[in-house]
Design a protein around this motif. Structure first.
Motif, PDB file in Angstrom:
ATOM      1  N   LEU A  98      -8.614   5.645  -5.710  1.00  0.00           N
ATOM      2  CA  LEU A  98      -7.923   4.516  -5.308  1.00  0.00           C
ATOM      3  C   LEU A  98      -8.662   3.565  -6.181  1.00  0.00           C
ATOM      4  O   LEU A  98      -9.437   2.583  -6.430  1.00  0.00           O
ATOM      5  N   VAL A  99      -7.426   2.736  -6.984  1.00  0.00           N
ATOM      6  CA  VAL A  99      -7.377   1.925  -7.539  1.00  0.00           C
ATOM      7  C   VAL A  99      -6.350   0.535  -7.567  1.00  0.00           C
ATOM      8  O   VAL A  99      -5.416   0.773  -6.901  1.00  0.00           O
ATOM      9  N   ARG A 100      -6.890  -0.202  -8.133  1.00  0.00           N
ATOM     10  CA  ARG A 100      -6.042  -0.894  -8.402  1.00  0.00           C
ATOM     11  C   ARG A 100      -4.091  -0.998  -8.027  1.00  0.00           C
ATOM     12  O   ARG A 100      -4.793   0.257  -9.695  1.00  0.00           O
ATOM     13  N   PRO A 101      -3.027  -1.361  -8.794  1.00  0.00           N
ATOM     14  CA  PRO A 101      -2.347  -0.767  -8.910  1.00  0.00           C
ATOM     15  C   PRO A 101      -2.375  -0.744 -11.004  1.00  0.00           C
ATOM     16  O   PRO A 101      -1.380   0.007 -11.872  1.00  0.00           O
TER      17      PRO A 101
ATOM     18  N   ARG B 288      -5.006 -17.049   0.102  1.00  0.00           N
ATOM     19  CA  ARG B 288      -6.170 -16.498  -0.191  1.00  0.00           C
ATOM     20  C   ARG B 288      -5.380 -15.141   0.259  1.00  0.00           C
ATOM     21  O   ARG B 288      -4.526 -15.151   0.808  1.00  0.00           O
ATOM     22  N   ASP B 289      -5.740 -13.858  -0.328  1.00  0.00           N
ATOM     23  CA  ASP B 289      -5.406 -12.294  -0.488  1.00  0.00           C
ATOM     24  C   ASP B 289      -6.035 -11.285  -0.423  1.00  0.00           C
ATOM     25  O   ASP B 289      -7.156 -12.173  -0.650  1.00  0.00           O
ATOM     26  N   TYR B 290      -5.466 -10.624   0.195  1.00  0.00           N
ATOM     27  CA  TYR B 290      -6.443  -9.465   0.885  1.00  0.00           C
ATOM     28  C   TYR B 290      -6.142  -8.672  -0.618  1.00  0.00           C
ATOM     29  O   TYR B 290      -5.113  -8.476  -1.166  1.00  0.00           O
ATOM     30  N   ALA B 291      -7.076  -7.348  -0.978  1.00  0.00           N
ATOM     31  CA  ALA B 291      -6.518  -6.352  -2.100  1.00  0.00           C
ATOM     32  C   ALA B 291      -5.952  -5.536  -1.486  1.00  0.00           C
ATOM     33  O   ALA B 291      -5.872  -4.949  -0.374  1.00  0.00           O
ATOM     34  N   ILE B 292      -5.008  -5.145  -2.935  1.00  0.00           N
ATOM     35  CA  ILE B 292      -3.908  -4.242  -2.760  1.00  0.00           C
ATOM     36  C   ILE B 292      -4.608  -2.761  -3.587  1.00  0.00           C
ATOM     37  O   ILE B 292      -4.499  -2.894  -4.732  1.00  0.00           O
ATOM     38  N   LEU B 293      -4.833  -2.021  -3.075  1.00  0.00           N
ATOM     39  CA  LEU B 293      -4.881  -0.624  -4.083  1.00  0.00           C
ATOM     40  C   LEU B 293      -4.226   0.030  -3.414  1.00  0.00           C
ATOM     41  O   LEU B 293      -3.668   0.921  -2.351  1.00  0.00           O
ATOM     42  N   VAL B 294      -4.270   1.452  -4.270  1.00  0.00           N
ATOM     43  CA  VAL B 294      -3.309   2.539  -3.937  1.00  0.00           C
ATOM     44  C   VAL B 294      -3.512   4.119  -4.812  1.00  0.00           C
ATOM     45  O   VAL B 294      -4.849   3.403  -5.602  1.00  0.00           O
ATOM     46  N   PRO B 295      -3.665   5.437  -4.842  1.00  0.00           N
ATOM     47  CA  PRO B 295      -4.526   5.994  -4.856  1.00  0.00           C
ATOM     48  C   PRO B 295      -3.885   6.392  -7.020  1.00  0.00           C
ATOM     49  O   PRO B 295      -3.036   6.224  -7.129  1.00  0.00           O
ATOM     50  N   GLN B 296      -4.345   7.026  -7.205  1.00  0.00           N
ATOM     51  CA  GLN B 296      -4.872   7.518  -8.437  1.00  0.00           C
ATOM     52  C   GLN B 296      -3.730   8.395  -8.359  1.00  0.00           C
ATOM     53  O   GLN B 296      -4.082   9.813  -7.790  1.00  0.00           O
ATOM     54  N   VAL B 297      -3.517   8.603  -9.701  1.00  0.00           N
ATOM     55  CA  VAL B 297      -2.669   9.438  -9.805  1.00  0.00           C
ATOM     56  C   VAL B 297      -3.143  10.587 -11.109  1.00  0.00           C
ATOM     57  O   VAL B 297      -4.277  10.024 -11.850  1.00  0.00           O
ATOM     58  N   ASP B 298      -2.849  12.388 -11.017  1.00  0.00           N
ATOM     59  CA  ASP B 298      -3.271  13.204 -12.191  1.00  0.00           C
ATOM     60  C   ASP B 298      -2.442  12.696 -13.383  1.00  0.00           C
ATOM     61  O   ASP B 298      -1.283  12.686 -13.677  1.00  0.00           O
ATOM     62  N   ALA B 299      -3.284  12.600 -14.343  1.00  0.00           N
ATOM     63  CA  ALA B 299      -2.564  12.153 -15.854  1.00  0.00           C
ATOM     64  C   ALA B 299      -1.786  13.474 -16.344  1.00  0.00           C
ATOM     65  O   ALA B 299      -0.877  13.340 -17.510  1.00  0.00           O
ATOM     66  N   GLY B 300      -2.266  14.636 -15.927  1.00  0.00           N
ATOM     67  CA  GLY B 300      -0.893  15.690 -16.322  1.00  0.00           C
ATOM     68  C   GLY B 300      -0.102  16.183 -15.572  1.00  0.00           C
ATOM     69  O   GLY B 300       0.816  15.994 -16.316  1.00  0.00           O
TER      70      GLY B 300
ATOM     71  N   THR C 287      -0.932  12.284  -6.884  1.00  0.00           N
ATOM     72  CA  THR C 287      -1.725  11.923  -6.770  1.00  0.00           C
ATOM     73  C   THR C 287      -2.730  12.378  -6.311  1.00  0.00           C
ATOM     74  O   THR C 287      -3.176  13.738  -6.602  1.00  0.00           O
ATOM     75  N   LYS C 288      -4.406  12.868  -6.696  1.00  0.00           N
ATOM     76  CA  LYS C 288      -5.615  13.227  -6.188  1.00  0.00           C
ATOM     77  C   LYS C 288      -5.578  13.612  -4.949  1.00  0.00           C
ATOM     78  O   LYS C 288      -6.597  14.918  -5.066  1.00  0.00           O
ATOM     79  N   ALA C 289      -5.677  12.522  -4.262  1.00  0.00           N
ATOM     80  CA  ALA C 289      -7.242  12.440  -3.501  1.00  0.00           C
ATOM     81  C   ALA C 289      -5.908  13.050  -2.070  1.00  0.00           C
ATOM     82  O   ALA C 289      -4.285  13.028  -2.234  1.00  0.00           O
ATOM     83  N   GLY C 290      -6.495  12.793  -1.324  1.00  0.00           N
ATOM     84  CA  GLY C 290      -6.051  12.728   0.563  1.00  0.00           C
ATOM     85  C   GLY C 290      -5.160  14.770   0.615  1.00  0.00           C
ATOM     86  O   GLY C 290      -6.054  15.641  -0.140  1.00  0.00           O
ATOM     87  N   ILE C 291      -4.314  14.749   1.122  1.00  0.00           N
ATOM     88  CA  ILE C 291      -4.107  16.096   2.378  1.00  0.00           C
ATOM     89  C   ILE C 291      -3.108  16.864   0.732  1.00  0.00           C
ATOM     90  O   ILE C 291      -1.255  16.171   1.049  1.00  0.00           O
ATOM     91  N   ARG C 292      -2.750  17.375   0.712  1.00  0.00           N
ATOM     92  CA  ARG C 292      -1.984  17.845  -0.801  1.00  0.00           C
ATOM     93  C   ARG C 292      -1.474  19.223  -0.070  1.00  0.00           C
ATOM     94  O   ARG C 292      -1.512  20.290  -0.380  1.00  0.00           O
TER      95      ARG C 292
END
Length: 709
Positions: free
Chosen positions: A525-528, A590-602, A606-611
C-alpha cells in the motif's frame, strides 16, 4: 477555491429558530411516555418463482408494503435529522411505508433459518437474484435462504415499477409552513442539451428533486456557474441566461416553460463543462426515517408472529439469523445504518447478525436536511459530496487525527452490544476514485490500522467497481476512454464464496478467511506516485470490427484526493448528519492521506489482496482506473478500469518494446494456460475464496477459450 453561500436573513432566522426548536434531531421531553408504534403488512401479490432449488424445492415471490410508525420520543430514533419537525399521525407518531419483494421457499419447513436482506441500489430491483442469468447464484436458494429486498431511500420515484421506494415524511415548520434552506447540485451533461432535469449529479438524475422555494433566480442564494475541471475557477452565468424551466431547441426554445424540476440554459449545456447550481430549496424529506423503516421491517420479518392488525408474518417462527448486504451506494447505506445505531432494534436486540458492505468505501448522505443518498465522487464531479465526513475507521476507538474526532463506524453498536459480524469488500476503484484507503490506515497514512475482531476487510485485487469480468466485458471507445474499458479480473465469484463464509461465521461460528488487504508494513500500500508500472506498448483492440491501436500506457498519477470540508456550524460531520449551511463547503486546508495498492513491476497487476483466477492466470493487465479521453478534462473514467492485453508471442512483445511477459512465455501452450487456470481455481477453493461450482466453470471457460495454439 470554495465560497460560502450567503443566505437571505429570513432563511438564516428560520434556520436558527428550527435549531432552537429541536430541528437538529433532538428528542422530545424524556418524561413523555413512549407510544407503541404500529406496523402493518400488506402482501399485494404472490407468484411462483422460476426454478427448483436442491432439496429446498420451489420458491415463491411475495410483493408488498410495510406501513409503520416512528416514535420521536424514543431515544433510538433521536439521531434522525428533522424527525421532531415531521407531521404526526392520529397516534401521535410519524408514519412511513416501505415497499418490498421477498423470495421464500414454498415449504418454509425447508428454509434454513437465514434471512438475507439485499439493500436496493437507488431503489433498483432489476438486480434482484436471477439464477437464470447467473446460475451460480442459485447457491443461496439451494441453501434455503429467504431473500428480502426492501426500500430504504425516500427520493426514489414511485412512478417506476422497477424500483422500490420508501415513503418518508416532509419536515415542516411549527406553523405548517415550508422549511427552506440552501441546496447545491452539479449538472453534468454527457451531450449537448438545452435543459437538464433536477436533482442533477452523475448518479441521481432520475431521483425526486427538491424544488426551489421560488423560481426567481435573481434572489440571494441562487447561482449557476460553470468550469471545466473541479480546480478551475467558477465562472458565473448571468441569471438572464438561465431559468428554472423546461425547453428544447425547436418547439420550446429558451427561456422555455417555467418548471421547478428543470433548468434551461441559453445556448444549451456543453458537455465539456461542469455546471454547479445553488438555490434555496423547500420541503426537505426526513430521509433518515428510511433507516428506521429498514430496522423495523427486518425486525418484524425476523421475529414477529403477526402485524399490529393480526396479519400473519409469512416467516413467523422460521428465521434464526439475519444477514444484510449492500453493494456500492447501498453498501454505503448499510455502513451508515450501522454507524448511526440502527442495528439495535426497538426491543434492544440485533437487527442483523452479519453484514456485508460490498465495494462500499464511504457512507451515504441520508441523514442531513435536504439529503440526497445517491451521490458518488470523482476528480471532477461530486468532489465535495456528503459521505466523506463520517469516520472511515471501523473500530469503536478509532481516532481521526486530521479532524480531531474520535469513534469509528462501530462505536454505537459496540456501546449497545449490537454489532454484527462485518465484511467490507473493496475493489481497486475504491482506492483511486472513492477514497478507500483511510479504512486501512491512520488519517495521515503512516501506520496500518488494527481492525476489530468481528470485522474482515477484503480487497479484490486488480478489479474495477463492478462488471462481469472476462475479455467479453471489455469495450473500447477511444473518444470516451483512453484505454479499453473494464477489467478482465472480477470479484463476482469471490463475493459469492465470501458470503457463504459470512453465513458460516454467523450461523456456525466458523472463522472466515483472514482479511486480505494491501499494507504499509509490507510495501503493498503506497502513495500513488510510488507506483511503477511496466511498459505496455504496441497493442490493438477491435473497434467496430477493425483493429484500433491502443495508446502506449502512460501513468499520470491521477486520483481523487480527500480534503476535510466544513459544511457549517449546524452540520454534524462525525455522524454525516445535520444541516449544511456552507455550500459549496469550505476547504479547511487539511487532507487525509490517499494510498493505493502497489503493482507488480512485471505484469502490472496488483500484489496484495484476493487474486482471483483471472489475476493468477492473466491474459493481460487489468488496471484499476482509466482516464477520460476528452481533451482538457482531467478526470478518471467513472468507476471504470482498463485492460491492456499481453502480446501472444515473445517476438511480438520484443518488437513492440513491451516489458510484460507474453502469453507464450507465461503458458507455453493452450494446455499450459488451462493448467494455470486449474491450479489457481483449486487453490482458491481450498482457501474458501471460490466455490467449487465456480471453479468448475472457470476451468470449462479456459478450455473453451483459445489463447495459444
Amino acid at each position: 477555491m470554495h465560497r460560502q453561500l450567503h443566505l437571505p436573513l429570513a432563511a438564516l432566522a428560520a434556520a436558527a429558530m428550527l435549531a432552537a426548536c429541536g430541528g437538529d434531531g433532538g428528542s422530545d421531553n424524556p418524561a413523555t411516555p413512549a407510544k407503541t408504534p404500529q406496523l402493518r403488512l400488506t402482501i399485494s401479490a404472490t407468484e411462483d418463482f422460476a426454478g427448483t432449488y436442491g432439496s429446498v424445492g420451489a420458491y415463491e415471490k411475495l410483493t408488498g408494503v410495510i406501513e409503520g410508525e416512528v416514535d420521536p420520543a424514543d431515544p433510538k430514533n433521536a439521531v434522525i435529522q428533522d424527525l421532531q419537525l415531521a407531521p404526526r399521525n392520529a397516534n401521535g407518531l410519524v408514519s412511513y411505508s416501505t415497499e418490498f419483494v421477498m423470495l421464500k421457499p414454498k415449504d418454509m419447513s425447508k428454509a434454513s433459518g437465514v434471512l438475507r436482506y439485499d439493500a436496493p441500489n437507488r431503489g433498483n430491483i432489476l438486480t434482484m437474484l436471477n439464477p437464470a442469468a447467473t446460475p451460480s447464484d442459485a447457491v443461496y436458494l439451494e441453501r434455503g435462504y429467504v431473500m428480502l429486498y426492501a426500500a430504504w431511500q425516500g427520493d426514489v420515484p414511485k412512478s417506476n415499477p422497477a424500483r422500490l421506494t420508501a415513503t418518508v415524511p416532509v419536515a415542516r415548520n411549527a406553523d405548517g409552513s415550508s422549511i427552506t434552506g440552501p441546496y447545491r447540485s452539479e449538472l453534468v451533461p454527457t451531450a449537448a442539451t438545452p435543459a437538464m432535469s433536477l436533482p442533477g449529479g452523475v448518479f441521481n438524475g432520475s431521483m425526486v428533486p427538491y424544488e426551489p422555494a421560488s423560481l426567481d433566480n435573481t434572489l440571494a442564494g441562487y447561482s449557476l456557474t460553470r468550469r471545466r475541471n473541479e480546480t478551475d475557477p467558477r465562472v458565473a452565468i448571468p441569471p438572464a441566461d438561465w431559468k428554472f424551466a423546461t425547453c428544447d431547441a425547436a418547439a420550446n426554445p429558451f427561456p422555455g416553460t417555467a418548471s421547478p424540476t428543470s433548468v434551461c440554459l441559453k445556448g444549451g449545456f456543453d458537455p465539456q463543462y461542469l455546471y454547479e447550481l445553488t438555490y434555496i430549496a423547500k420541503d426537505p424529506k426526513v430521509m433518515g426515517v428510511g433507516l428506521a423503516a429498514l430496522r423495523d421491517a427486518v425486525s418484524f420479518f425476523r421475529g414477529k408472529a403477526a402485524d399490529s392488525a393480526g396479519t400473519a408474518n409469512p416467516l413467523a417462527g422460521r428465521i434464526t439469523h439475519t444477514i444484510g448486504q449492500g453493494t456500492s451506494q447501498s453498501g454505503n447505506a448499510m455502513k451508515t445504518f450501522l454507524h448511526l445505531g440502527f442495528n439495535q432494534a426497538l426491543d434492544g436486540s440485533k437487527v442483523f447478525d452479519g453484514m456485508y458492505a460490498h465495494v462500499a468505501a464511504r457512507q451515504t448522505n441520508i441523514n442531513t436536511r435536504f439529503a440526497v443518498p445517491g451521490g458518488g465522487g470523482g476528480l471532477r464531479t461530486d468532489h465535495t459530496a456528503f459521505g466523506q465526513t463520517a469516520p472511515r475507521g471501523l473500530a469503536a476507538d478509532y481516532v481521526d487525527d486530521v479532524s480531531g474526532r474520535q469513534g469509528g463506524v462501530m462505536k454505537r453498536c459496540a456501546a449497545t452490544a449490537t454489532c454484527p459480524k462485518f465484511f467490507l469488500g473493496l475493489s481497486g476503484t475504491e482506492f483511486w476514485q472513492l477514497q478507500g484507503s483511510p479504512v486501512l490506515t491512520d488519517a495521515y497514512g503512516f501506520r496500518d490500522l488494527t481492525q476489530p475482531d468481528n470485522a474482515r476487510i477484503y480487497y479484490y485485487a486488480s478489479t474495477q467497481h463492478g462488471g462481469a469480468g472476462g475479455t467479453a466485458s471489455i469495450s473500447y471507445a477511444p473518444s470516451r476512454n483512453v484505454y479499453p474499458a473494464g477489467t478482465v479480473v472480477h470479484f463476482n465469484d469471490t463475493f459469492r464464496a465470501l458470503f457463504i463464509a459470512l453465513e458460516d461465521w454467523v450461523v456456525r461460528g466458523t472463522e472466515p478467511p483472514a482479511s486480505q488487504v494491501p499494507q504499509l508494513a509490507d510495501g503493498t500500500l503506497v502513495r500513488p506516485e510510488q507506483l511503477v508500472f511496466p511498459a505496455m506498448k504496441g497493442l490493438t483492440w477491435p473497434v467496430g470490427g477493425t483493429a484500433n491501436a491502443i495508446p502506449d500506457f502512460n501513468y499520470l498519477a491521477r486520483y481523487n484526493g480527500f480534503p476535510l470540508f466544513d459544511f457549517g456550524p449546524q452540520y454534524i460531520p462525525q455522524d454525516e448528519s445535520g444541516i449544511a449551511t456552507l455550500l459549496p463547503p469550505y476547504y479547511t486546508g487539511r487532507d487525509y492521506a490517499i494510498l493505493v495498492p502497489q503493482v507488480d513491476a512485471g505484469t502490472g497487476l496488483t500484489k496484495a489482496g484476493i487474486r482471483s483466477v483471472e489475476a493468477q492466470a492473466p491474459l493481460g493487465t487489468s488496471i484499476e482506473f482509466n482516464y477520460v479521453a476528452t481533451p482538457g478534462i482531467v478526470d478518471l473514467s467513472n468507476l471504470t478500469g482498463s485492460f491492456i492485453p499481453f502480446h501472444k508471442t515473445e517476438a511480438a512483445r520484443l518488437a513492440a518494446g513491451d516489458t510484460r511477459p507474453s502469453l507464450e512465455a507465461l503458458y507455453g501452450t493452450q494446455a499450459g494456460y488451462v493448467a494455470a487456470v486449474t491450479t489457481a481455481a483449486d487453490q482458491l477453493v481450498a482457501q474458501r475464496l471460490l466455490l467449487p461450482r465456480d471453479a468448475a466453470l472457470r476451468k470449462q471457460q479456459a478450455a473453451a477459450t483459445v489463447v495459444l495454439p
